[in-house]
Design a protein around this motif. Structure first.
Motif, PDB file in Angstrom:
ATOM      1  N   ASP A 258      67.569  76.732 -53.804  1.00 42.04           N
ATOM      2  CA  ASP A 258      68.177  75.997 -52.726  1.00 42.04           C
ATOM      3  C   ASP A 258      68.962  74.656 -54.473  1.00 42.04           C
ATOM      4  O   ASP A 258      69.848  74.317 -54.512  1.00 42.04           O
ATOM      5  N   ARG A 259      67.877  74.821 -55.772  1.00 34.67           N
ATOM      6  CA  ARG A 259      68.497  73.978 -56.342  1.00 34.67           C
ATOM      7  C   ARG A 259      69.714  73.739 -57.382  1.00 34.67           C
ATOM      8  O   ARG A 259      70.682  73.861 -57.595  1.00 34.67           O
ATOM      9  N   ARG A 260      70.049  75.397 -57.437  1.00 29.77           N
ATOM     10  CA  ARG A 260      70.565  75.937 -58.398  1.00 29.77           C
ATOM     11  C   ARG A 260      72.340  75.832 -57.900  1.00 29.77           C
ATOM     12  O   ARG A 260      73.124  75.016 -57.680  1.00 29.77           O
ATOM     13  N   ALA A 261      72.258  75.683 -56.323  1.00 34.50           N
ATOM     14  CA  ALA A 261      73.363  75.788 -55.350  1.00 34.50           C
ATOM     15  C   ALA A 261      73.840  74.232 -55.284  1.00 34.50           C
ATOM     16  O   ALA A 261      74.571  72.792 -55.148  1.00 34.50           O
ATOM     17  N   ILE A 262      72.520  73.601 -55.407  1.00 35.40           N
ATOM     18  CA  ILE A 262      73.077  71.810 -55.467  1.00 35.40           C
ATOM     19  C   ILE A 262      73.180  71.114 -55.865  1.00 35.40           C
ATOM     20  O   ILE A 262      74.034  70.218 -56.073  1.00 35.40           O
ATOM     21  N   ILE A 263      73.462  71.713 -57.217  1.00 33.87           N
ATOM     22  CA  ILE A 263      73.683  71.212 -58.386  1.00 33.87           C
ATOM     23  C   ILE A 263      75.005  72.087 -58.242  1.00 33.87           C
ATOM     24  O   ILE A 263      76.146  71.368 -59.333  1.00 33.87           O
TER      25      ILE A 263
END
Length: 365
Positions: A258-263
């Motif tokens: 999820d952090r990868r997608a948000i960034i």
């Protein structure tokens, strides 16, 4: 030697005592009625009744949210999305199936609890626009709590009444199904069980009564009403209020995927240099919320502009010069920009361990 004449004793004469003008007391009454018996108009019985009249469009528009067709995406939290969609879709498409009358979203600050409910409502309205119309009423402490005695309970009652009486847009199909979601953000700030004052207790009891009445109203064939609450401190709500929310969803901090997608989402319109290792940034941002990651990406994106403005005063720029400052002129976001952003961005989440314990004890699976 003669003594001065002694003062004469005061004797009240017939009639009223006459005083000099500077000692005159203003007359507040025009009749023989005492001042204490005069009826003074209450502010709560005049302006508040006009402002919070159920039939007025001003009251409904104050709490009803106009949603965008393309809301900001919310990554992850599939369990919460499932419960919310079940609450809205299944009972309307299949009336014989029971529904959840209350859903509680709890988790750290900045994980997207408010964005989640808006995203789900928008997606349902788009996907089932020929069958379902979802109306979202958003409540907060500033809109419900009133300083006049008893007015907060009246406002809350009118919100539920407006949610039941809301009409579909003009020109909608006759078979269109209506559902209203009452979303109460920062639930603990209004209905905390730790507040022992009389007004908070009355307001909390009023909410419990309305949540219990949601199921009966839905069964009667009127507009379906669902209550969704969001809080960072679910342990302050008390057992009685927590029990009313039949589904309790923990909105956790974003995982690695999820952090990868948000960034990637927040860097969508930014030129990033080839030397930037995004996977390293994802690993080093563990423990940050979605709001923290947004600040980190914004901080890194400021790097090219800061280098461009070195030794230059902003007052020297004209409008024509500002129009020429494009991303191509500024350059790319480099590795050192992300290094500075990661080191300067601090987490803003609270007691995660206590939230995880609450989820283990009361969370829905």
């Amino acid at each position: 030697m003669s003594l001065p004449n002694p003062p004469k004793p005061y004797t009240q004469r017939s009639g009223s005592l006459s005083l000099p003008s500077k000692f005159q007391v203003p007359s507040f009454a025009t009749s023989n009625t005492p001042l204490a018996m005069k009826s003074i108009p209450s502010a709560s019985s005049t302006s508040l009744e006009d402002n919070y009249n159920l039939t007025s469009s001003a009251f409904t528009s104050e709490f009803m949210v106009t949603l965008k067709d393309d809301p900001q995406p919310v990554f992850g939290h599939e369990n919460a999305k499932k419960f919310l969609k079940e609450s809205v879709i299944i009972p309307l498409l299949y009336p014989s199936m029971p529904s959840w009358k209350g859903v509680l979203l709890f988790g750290p600050a900045g994980v997207g609890k408010s964005s989640l409910i808006k995203s789900v409502v928008s997606s349902v309205n788009q996907k089932y626009k020929e069958r379902i119309k979802v109306h979202l009423f958003e409540c907060s402490a500033s809109g419900i709590v009133n300083k006049y005695r008893g007015e907060s309970e009246k406002i809350l009652k009118r919100v539920f009444s407006a949610a039941r009486e809301v009409k579909p847009p003009q020109g909608s199909p006759s078979e269109l199904l209506n559902v209203s979601i009452i979303f109460i953000d920062e639930l603990d700030s209004i209905f905390s069980s730790t507040a022992h004052d009389e007004s908070s207790s009355r307001l909390r009891v009023e909410l419990l009564k309305h949540i219990d009445g949601v199921e009966a109203v839905s069964a009667a064939g009127n507009n379906r009403v669902i209550v969704v609450g969001a809080t960072n401190r679910p342990w302050d709500l008390g057992d009685a209020l927590v029990r009313r929310f039949e589904k309790r969803c923990y909105i956790a901090l974003p995982g690695e995927e999820d952090r990868r997608a948000i960034i990637d989402y927040h860097l969508g319109g930014v030129r990033v240099g080839e030397g930037v290792d995004r996977e390293d940034v994802v690993k080093r941002t563990e423990g940050l919320s979605g709001a923290d990651l947004k600040v980190l990406c914004r901080e890194a994106s400021m790097g090219p502009l800061r280098r461009f403005l070195v030794g230059v005063s902003p007052k020297d720029f004209t409008k024509a010069d500002l129009a020429e400052i494009t991303p191509d002129v500024l350059g790319e976001v480099e590795r050192e920009d992300f290094e500075r952003a990661v080191s300067s961005t601090r987490r803003t989440v609270g007691d995660v361990k206590r939230l995880e314990m609450f989820d283990a004890d009361f969370g829905s699976r």
